[in-house]
Design an enzyme around this catalytic site. Sequence first.
Site, mmCIF file in Angstrom:
data_model
loop_
_atom_site.group_PDB
_atom_site.id
_atom_site.type_symbol
_atom_site.label_atom_id
_atom_site.label_comp_id
_atom_site.label_asym_id
_atom_site.label_seq_id
_atom_site.Cartn_x
_atom_site.Cartn_y
_atom_site.Cartn_z
ATOM 1 N N LYS A 228 -19.459 40.063 -4.578
ATOM 2 C CA LYS A 228 -18.900 40.000 -5.939
ATOM 3 C C LYS A 228 -19.841 40.589 -6.991
ATOM 4 O O LYS A 228 -21.028 40.787 -6.756
ATOM 5 C CB LYS A 228 -18.490 38.556 -6.256
ATOM 6 N N ARG A 263 -16.101 32.469 2.618
ATOM 7 C CA ARG A 263 -15.076 33.530 2.719
ATOM 8 C C ARG A 263 -15.775 34.863 2.483
ATOM 9 O O ARG A 263 -16.270 35.123 1.395
ATOM 10 C CB ARG A 263 -14.008 33.263 1.648
HETATM 11 N N1 HH2 Z 1 -11.971 35.466 -4.068
HETATM 12 C C1 HH2 Z 1 -11.090 36.500 -4.024
HETATM 13 C C2 HH2 Z 1 -9.794 36.324 -3.533
HETATM 14 N N2 HH2 Z 1 -9.400 35.120 -3.055
HETATM 15 N N3 HH2 Z 1 -9.867 32.864 -2.572
HETATM 16 C C3 HH2 Z 1 -10.708 31.827 -2.594
HETATM 17 N N4 HH2 Z 1 -10.330 30.639 -2.137
HETATM 18 N N5 HH2 Z 1 -11.982 31.945 -3.102
HETATM 19 C C4 HH2 Z 1 -12.453 33.121 -3.599
HETATM 20 O O1 HH2 Z 1 -13.605 33.160 -4.052
HETATM 21 C C5 HH2 Z 1 -11.578 34.247 -3.590
HETATM 22 C C6 HH2 Z 1 -10.260 34.074 -3.058
HETATM 23 C C7 HH2 Z 1 -11.523 37.840 -4.537
HETATM 24 O O2 HH2 Z 1 -12.125 38.595 -3.534
HETATM 25 P P1 HH2 Z 1 -11.398 39.723 -2.669
HETATM 26 O O3 HH2 Z 1 -10.240 39.168 -1.926
HETATM 27 O O4 HH2 Z 1 -12.392 40.395 -1.823
HETATM 28 O O5 HH2 Z 1 -10.929 40.789 -3.748
HETATM 29 P P2 HH2 Z 1 -9.538 41.126 -4.415
HETATM 30 O O6 HH2 Z 1 -9.082 39.911 -5.142
HETATM 31 O O7 HH2 Z 1 -9.832 42.291 -5.316
HETATM 32 O O8 HH2 Z 1 -8.557 41.465 -3.309
#
Ligand code: HH2
Length: 284
Positions: A228, A263
């Site tokens: 992040k 995650r």
């Molecule tokens: N972070 C993201 C998405 N979903 N769910 C939980 N429970 N906790 C988190 O910290 C979290 C999440 C964001 O990360 P990512 O899926 O890699 O990116 P994007 O939202 O751009 O798809």
Amino acid sequence: MESGSNTVLPWPGGRLDFSGGCLVMGILNVTPDSFSDGGQFLDAGRAVAHGLEMAAQGAALIDVGGESTRPGAQAVPPAEQIRRVIPIIGALAEKTDIPISIDTHHVEVARAALTAGASVLNDITALSDKQMAELAARQQVPVVLMHMQGTPATMQVEPHYEDVVAEVRDFLLARCAQARSFGIAPERLFIDPGIGFGKTLQHNLLLLRHLDAFVGTGYRVLVGPSRKAFLGKLTGKEKPADRVFGTAATVALCAAAGVSIVRVHDVAEMADVVKVTNAILRQP
Ligand code: HH2
């Protein structure tokens, strides 16, 4: 409240064993625009192959999402999320035994995902839709309740807290109480401070410094620090894929603090980090 964080969590359609310590959740974003892996897994064959690769690398579960929630992201209609994720969840559920979670706050998407073979709900709005709570209670599946200030479109515009740790914890405890009032068993609830969701660098650091405030609630804790932006701010690494070591520092800290699930994108690397941290803390 005692979730029995050292024990096995069984539910209809899945099982997770926390007796060895922290587990790794692998991220599979079926989106064109995710901040780190956007566009990489829009092709169904590649998405399924990546999911299976993460399982082989040591992921205990796979989190599939069809909507980016990065700061400033546009909402994706449920029908489009369904079109993106359902074939992949179906194929993964046929080919692997590890639980699949669906990253959505739309009940239509969650329902379709559970029918296709997912068995965990990951809701970044912490069951703000009561139909989602009813679905989780009815299907007896685990739910991740995440904290977010604002919405992805606006959340990084001057986030503000008097006491970020207390406010985030109290919000999550209130959502757990609400979830339990719908009949969701406490051991099936995971709380997540929502790193990067309406948080400044300082807020993220405080939350990670005080993970004990979350673990101490007795609910199982999930944390998603992977690649992040705050890691980029600390290390100067602009490209998310270059933030693997920064991620590793947070993952070791999470495992040491008693977090149940991290995650992450980099499953092979973080599985090693967790293995070593768990061994230092737990092996006689
Ligand atoms: N972070 C993201 C998405 N979903 N769910 C939980 N429970 N906790 C988190 O910290 C979290 C999440 C964001 O990360 P990512 O899926 O890699 O990116 P994007 O939202 O751009 O798809």
